[in-house]
Design a protein around this motif. Structure first.
Motif, short mmCIF file in Angstrom:
data_model
loop_
_atom_site.label_atom_id
_atom_site.label_comp_id
_atom_site.label_asym_id
_atom_site.label_seq_id
_atom_site.Cartn_x
_atom_site.Cartn_y
_atom_site.Cartn_z
N VAL A 13 52.62 20.68 -8.41
CA VAL A 13 53.98 21.14 -8.69
C VAL A 13 54.57 20.34 -9.84
N ASN A 14 55.10 21.06 -10.79
CA ASN A 14 55.71 20.44 -11.97
C ASN A 14 57.14 20.94 -12.08
N ILE A 15 58.09 20.07 -11.78
CA ILE A 15 59.50 20.46 -11.82
C ILE A 15 60.11 19.91 -13.10
N ARG A 16 60.77 20.79 -13.82
CA ARG A 16 61.46 20.40 -15.05
C ARG A 16 62.94 20.67 -14.88
N LEU A 17 63.74 19.69 -15.21
CA LEU A 17 65.19 19.87 -15.17
C LEU A 17 65.67 20.18 -16.58
N GLY A 18 66.68 20.99 -16.66
CA GLY A 18 67.23 21.35 -17.96
C GLY A 18 67.00 22.81 -18.25
N ASP A 19 67.23 23.19 -19.46
CA ASP A 19 67.11 24.57 -19.87
C ASP A 19 65.64 25.01 -19.85
N ALA A 20 65.35 26.03 -19.08
CA ALA A 20 63.96 26.50 -18.91
C ALA A 20 63.36 26.95 -20.23
N LYS A 21 64.12 27.66 -21.00
CA LYS A 21 63.61 28.19 -22.26
C LYS A 21 63.25 27.04 -23.21
N ASP A 22 64.14 26.06 -23.31
CA ASP A 22 63.86 24.91 -24.18
C ASP A 22 62.64 24.14 -23.69
N ASN A 23 62.53 23.96 -22.37
CA ASN A 23 61.37 23.25 -21.82
C ASN A 23 60.07 23.94 -22.19
N LEU A 24 60.03 25.25 -22.04
CA LEU A 24 58.79 25.96 -22.36
C LEU A 24 58.52 25.97 -23.87
N LEU A 25 59.56 26.07 -24.66
CA LEU A 25 59.37 26.07 -26.11
C LEU A 25 58.85 24.73 -26.62
N LEU A 26 59.16 23.65 -25.89
CA LEU A 26 58.81 22.31 -26.34
C LEU A 26 57.52 21.77 -25.76
N ASP A 27 56.85 22.51 -24.87
CA ASP A 27 55.59 22.01 -24.33
C ASP A 27 54.48 23.05 -24.51
N ASP A 28 53.27 22.62 -24.21
CA ASP A 28 52.13 23.53 -24.34
C ASP A 28 51.38 23.64 -23.02
N VAL A 29 52.08 23.45 -21.92
CA VAL A 29 51.50 23.50 -20.59
C VAL A 29 51.28 24.96 -20.17
N GLU A 30 50.18 25.19 -19.47
CA GLU A 30 49.89 26.51 -18.93
C GLU A 30 50.19 26.48 -17.43
N TYR A 31 50.84 27.52 -16.94
CA TYR A 31 51.25 27.60 -15.55
C TYR A 31 50.60 28.78 -14.85
N ASP A 32 50.32 28.61 -13.56
CA ASP A 32 49.84 29.71 -12.74
C ASP A 32 51.00 30.62 -12.34
N VAL A 58 57.67 32.91 -21.70
CA VAL A 58 57.05 32.74 -20.38
C VAL A 58 55.60 33.21 -20.43
N GLN A 59 55.37 34.39 -20.97
CA GLN A 59 54.02 34.95 -21.04
C GLN A 59 53.07 34.01 -21.77
N SER A 60 53.53 33.38 -22.83
CA SER A 60 52.67 32.50 -23.61
C SER A 60 52.28 31.23 -22.85
N HIS A 61 52.96 30.94 -21.74
CA HIS A 61 52.66 29.75 -20.94
C HIS A 61 51.98 30.06 -19.62
N LEU A 62 51.69 31.32 -19.38
CA LEU A 62 51.03 31.68 -18.12
C LEU A 62 49.51 31.64 -18.29
N ALA A 63 48.83 31.19 -17.24
CA ALA A 63 47.37 31.28 -17.17
C ALA A 63 46.99 32.76 -17.25
N PRO A 64 45.75 33.07 -17.60
CA PRO A 64 45.34 34.49 -17.72
C PRO A 64 45.66 35.35 -16.50
N ASP A 65 45.59 34.78 -15.32
CA ASP A 65 45.93 35.55 -14.12
C ASP A 65 47.27 35.09 -13.53
N GLY A 66 48.11 34.49 -14.38
CA GLY A 66 49.39 33.95 -13.93
C GLY A 66 50.41 35.02 -13.58
N MET A 67 51.44 34.58 -12.87
CA MET A 67 52.48 35.49 -12.42
C MET A 67 53.85 34.91 -12.75
#
Length: 184
Positions: A13-32, A58-67
């Motif tokens: 589990v990876n919890i990020r506080l703050g603006d979700a959009k900014d968090n995803l734009l600033l990292d390269d983590v892939e999520y299930d 969001v789509q750019s950070h999802l694993a191939p079978d991510g949801m």
């Protein structure tokens, strides 16, 4: 902890506080799974979490079978607002389903892979004592009791909400101004 079985302590589990959009734009983590529970879209700034641009991030950070799972309040949205939200999500993700567990809340599930339900696995999860204790009071005690809450299949969403303009976009926050009119 007693409700989520200590999920916050899991190394998965990876919890990020703050603006979700900014968090995803600033990292390269892939999520299930990415779960978005934004506030009501009529609150200033929230409507950008229902746009093509947000869904592409969001789509750019999802694993191939991510949801992707998004809550959408339904008690104050008019038909056009809901339609645009679904058309916009459908314009980015190949498969979108709609779930209603009560009269006012809508869950949107989106993926680039087909969204299916493994009935045996669902039944096994519902039989786990802590899960059963949490869901039985909600009337969710069998696969059928869960599946009956699916309001629209991916096929129905594709058929009724094809991604045609106008879509919700960052540069034109239509939903932010339309939603209050529906509410009030």
């Amino acid at each position: 902890e007693d409700v989520n079985a200590g999920a916050l302590s899991s190394p998965r589990v990876n919890i990020r506080l703050g603006d979700a959009k900014d968090n995803l734009l600033l990292d390269d983590v892939e999520y299930d799974v990415v779960i978005s529970e934004p506030s009501n879209p009529w609150i200033a700034g929230i409507a950008q979490l229902f746009t093509v641009e947000w869904y592409e991030v969001v789509q750019s950070h999802l694993a191939p079978d991510g949801m992707f799972v998004q809550w959408l309040q339904g008690y104050s949205l008019d038909n056009e607002s809901l339609s645009r939200a679904l058309r916009t999500l459908q314009s980015v993700f190949a498969h979108v389903t709609v779930w209603r567990f009560n009269a006012s809340d809508t869950l949107l599930l989106a993926s680039d892979q087909e969204i299916g339900v493994d009935l045996d696995r669902l039944a096994a999860k519902l039989a786990v004592p802590r899960v059963k204790a949490q869901l039985r009071p909600q009337g969710l005690d069998s696969p059928l009791s869960v599946l009956i809450n699916q309001a629209l299949s991916a096929r129905m969403v594709r058929q009724w909400f094809s991604p045609r303009p106008p879509l919700l976009r960052d540069q034109f926050p239509w939903l932010e101004y339309r939603a209050p009119r529906s509410l009030f």
